[in-house]
Design a protein around this motif. Structure first.
Motif, mmCIF file in Angstrom:
data_model
loop_
_atom_site.group_PDB
_atom_site.id
_atom_site.type_symbol
_atom_site.label_atom_id
_atom_site.label_comp_id
_atom_site.label_asym_id
_atom_site.label_seq_id
_atom_site.Cartn_x
_atom_site.Cartn_y
_atom_site.Cartn_z
ATOM 1 N N GLY B 87 -4.448 1.437 8.103
ATOM 2 C CA GLY B 87 -3.994 1.124 6.752
ATOM 3 C C GLY B 87 -2.535 1.535 6.631
ATOM 4 N N ASN B 122 -1.568 -1.015 -0.228
ATOM 5 C CA ASN B 122 -2.836 -0.991 0.463
ATOM 6 C C ASN B 122 -3.615 0.256 0.058
ATOM 7 O OD1 ASN B 122 -3.843 0.261 3.454
ATOM 8 N ND2 ASN B 122 -4.666 -1.741 2.899
ATOM 9 N N HIS B 126 -7.257 1.481 1.729
ATOM 10 C CA HIS B 126 -7.499 2.555 2.726
ATOM 11 C C HIS B 126 -8.108 3.788 2.064
ATOM 12 C CE1 HIS B 126 -3.067 3.605 1.990
ATOM 13 N NE2 HIS B 126 -3.656 4.764 1.774
ATOM 14 N N THR B 180 -9.187 -3.186 9.905
ATOM 15 C CA THR B 180 -8.164 -3.024 8.871
ATOM 16 C C THR B 180 -8.671 -3.611 7.564
ATOM 17 O OG1 THR B 180 -6.383 -3.177 10.492
ATOM 18 C CG2 THR B 180 -5.821 -3.659 8.189
ATOM 19 N N ASP B 182 -7.096 -4.725 4.479
ATOM 20 C CA ASP B 182 -5.832 -5.019 3.791
ATOM 21 C C ASP B 182 -5.849 -6.500 3.451
ATOM 22 O OD1 ASP B 182 -3.383 -4.582 2.651
ATOM 23 O OD2 ASP B 182 -2.271 -4.419 4.522
#
Lengths: 454, 454
Positions: B87, B122, B126, B180, B182
């Protein structure tokens, strides 16, 4: 050539009064008259009425649909020509203030120049005309020709009402010619007699696609970009060779007359000096057209500003949703502002119907006076008498002045006798007038009246 | 499908703590960490170290040549896979501030959404991963698999140092896959599992002709205009049909694989809804390429911003002396950032040598993970457990993430499990995260750990 005895005595009077004239100019410049911000217009109009009445003109503040016209008349010379002396008492906004070395409305002398907003454009120049009239009247009690002094309060916002005013007052404004002292002398510093001016219109192109900015990664490839839309539209309006490609744009643009071509060939030109003074490595395309041909006889399409999307430091991966372009067009010959704006609008509608076209300045017509006019010779003699040199004959002033109201509405020739130094910085901070240009302007104004009446 | 007992208890914990988790997210978002402006990076990096240490990760702030990496490790599950959860703790600049309904760093809830800079991009995503880890540890005292949490401080400026960091710390980063969270879910609102991302490079084109602005009347026609220079240059880079025309630009762009084509054919698409949601009357040209083909497999050339000359109210008859354009390019397949920047530079040098080309973001490589990866199945199961639906399989995230450091440097598959709503307005004013997306993200993060360890 020596000045005739009665002009010599006027010149002597001017020389004796240099200091007093300068003090009075300084006082005049202390009064802001910013048309765009509607500051001080009424006050300065009234101040002028008092000033002109005081020197012996029949003066009135005549209303328009905007700011009033100051009109001062002296018409006691039957059989002699009548000249309209045009000028404007409004000035440009002084911003950005922090770039002025001395405040714009606290006139300050440095190194033989007077610094103040409006000193060159146009108060110092029409005040020189007023002092020329005053000097004749003081010395001789009369003027050599008839004079209508016409001072506008809206030139710096595009003279939106002068045409209607002139049409409505055609009888009061019967004259044989107009003479305007505005703008700079030739770039070389030489005296110039100008025979016309380019017209101007302004417009904006506005484009908005999405309702908000989006991420260039998440939407790049499917969401249209208003900057690209404007870039591609602009590319259809003027090509990389510098040719304007809007359909019908050049209708009314005529090749210059032989005497106009001859005149521009006599204008001094040092292209290297122009490039050095502006830090340029090249001039604009198309490079094969002569320099003065492009300034006098060719229309332009200038992008004044282009703004859209991110402009801050670093990078931002944004796909912007709106952008705009501001443009102006300089018109020549018989190009008509309304017709040109219609053609640009039609071009935009055809090539990019999603772009909004907005005419932001309805425009000023171009004007042109034949170099072969019978008044050319006396005006040239006036320059010789006042400044000792023949003026350069400039077929068209490069900027725009509302001289079309004289040539196209009144049907009389219109001349420009600019007094200001080429680096007057008009429309910019630290506007200035070389003191010798001011004194020389008073002499030239006096000589013009003399020669027109000779 | 029902969640297994030990995941159920983690889900229960998450449900019980919704309000506390939201409060902690709001607190986190109050801390600006704007990498492009170097604001708050150190503070937020240290804040994260405290936070991760507090939940039981072995945490360090590891230096790079730019902003530091936050690395939190839990590797006490021998024989289980190791997942890198990537992240980034930096956010985009919040400008233009006047377009925000509530201030960007004063998180505000309206209509079930949390508004703040970075909430979707983000931090909110995260932070959901962090809370997923915390929830497992709180409930079970252990994690189902090994985790390396890798939080970068430079993603929004193009991740200039992550590749060097990963190369230098290859041993510390030994893992079996990366995940990930995002970017947004699918535009339809459906959950999405992403297998790659487009690369990105950024550059500026800067043009300066004269040493100062000049009057468009006095110089229009002879003094070159940097805006026109840039307009014509841009016109040679992408045509009005939307085709990028830089020589060699499409080298390395390969047609999609059959399973990728099959995947994009299964993606829901309601072009009218896309247009309505963004207030668009049309999508970008070329219109004949399928929507997802253009987002997943086609490179772009986006103008992020174009600025030069006058942009204030009304008109100004200025011929400006400088202008600049900011652009980004999204790369696909085997397009290489350095190679593409060289090609753009060569194009500019050939078509407009007086324009300065400046690579402002050296770039991020595109990345791609095969849909046939053995980790696809457990990740799909995690979505089903957490959200009750199978995710859409998206061959390439449309935005750019530095996943190439996993696929190309570490040689492991890289997956995207985005949690944000499609209208998160990342990189734009009023960035927001639907609260349910946040809670669902925590659940999904918890389920991913569970399924990887199953």
């Amino acid at each position: 050539m020596t000045a005739s005895p009665d002009l010599t005595s006027v010149f002597d009077h001017i020389e004796r009064n240099r200091s007093a004239f300068l003090d009075r100019l300084i006082d005049y410049l202390r009064h802001p008259s910013i048309s765009a911000q509607n500051i001080g217009i009424t006050e300065v109009g009234q101040l002028l009425v008092g000033m002109l009445t005081g020197i012996g003109l029949e003066t009135s503040l005549m209303p328009t649909k905007g700011h009033p016209m100051v009109v001062g008349r002296w018409q006691k010379a039957p059989g002699k020509p009548t000249v309209i002396l045009y000028g404007h008492y409004d000035v440009q906004p002084p911003e950005p203030l922090d770039k002025w070395i001395s405040p714009p409305f606290e006139p300050t002398i440095r190194d033989g120049r007077l610094y103040a907003r409006g000193v060159g454009d146009n108060k110092g120049q029409h005040f020189a005309q007023i002092l020329a009239i005053e000097s004749h009247l003081k010395v001789h009690g009369t003027l050599p020709c008839n004079v209508i002094l016409l001072l506008e309060g809206e030139e710096e916002i595009g003279s939106p009402h002068i045409a209607d005013f002139v049409r409505a007052n055609r009888d009061l404004l019967q004259a044989d010619l107009s003479v305007t002292a505005d703008g700079p002398r030739h770039a070389s510093g030489a005296a110039a007699l100008k025979f016309g001016s380019r017209g101007v219109v302004s417009f904006e192109l506005r484009c908005r696609h999405a309702s908000r900015d989006v991420h260039s990664g998440n939407f790049g490839g499917v969401v249209p970009n208003p900057i690209w839309t404007l870039v591609h539209l602009l590319g259809t309006m003027k090509n990389a060779a510098g040719e304007i490609t809007i359909e019908g744009f050049h209708d009314g643009v005529e090749p210059p007359a032989p005497e106009e071509l001859a005149a521009i060939e006599r204008l001094p030109l040092d292209v290297e000096a122009v490039k050095v003074s502006l830090g340029l490595t090249r001039l604009d395309a198309p490079a094969d057209r002569p320099f003065y041909d492009r300034l006098c006889f060719q229309p332009t399409l200038t992008i004044n500003g282009f703004h859209g999307g991110y402009g801050g430091p670093g990078t931002k991966t944004v796909l912007p949703n709106e952008a705009f372009v501001k443009c102006d067009i300089r018109l020549v010959h018989d190009q008509d502002p309304a017709d040109i704006l219609r053609k640009v609008a039609a071009h935009v509608a055809q090539h990019a119907p999603e772009v909004e076209f907005v005419a932001t300045k309805m425009g000023m017509q171009p004007s042109k006076t034949p170099i072969a006019s019978p008044f050319t010779a006396p005006l040239v003699r006036a320059f010789v008498a006042a400044q000792g040199v023949e003026p350069l004959l400039v077929p068209a002033g490069f900027g725009s002045l509302p001289n079309y109201v004289f040539t196209k509405i009144l049907g009389i020739p219109a001349f420009g006798t600019p007094y200001a130094n080429p680096d007057e910085a008009n429309h910019a901070p630290n506007e200035n007038l070389v003191l010798d240009c001011f004194y020389s302007g008073i002499r030239t104004g006096a000589a013009v009246l003399h020669e027109l009446g000779a």
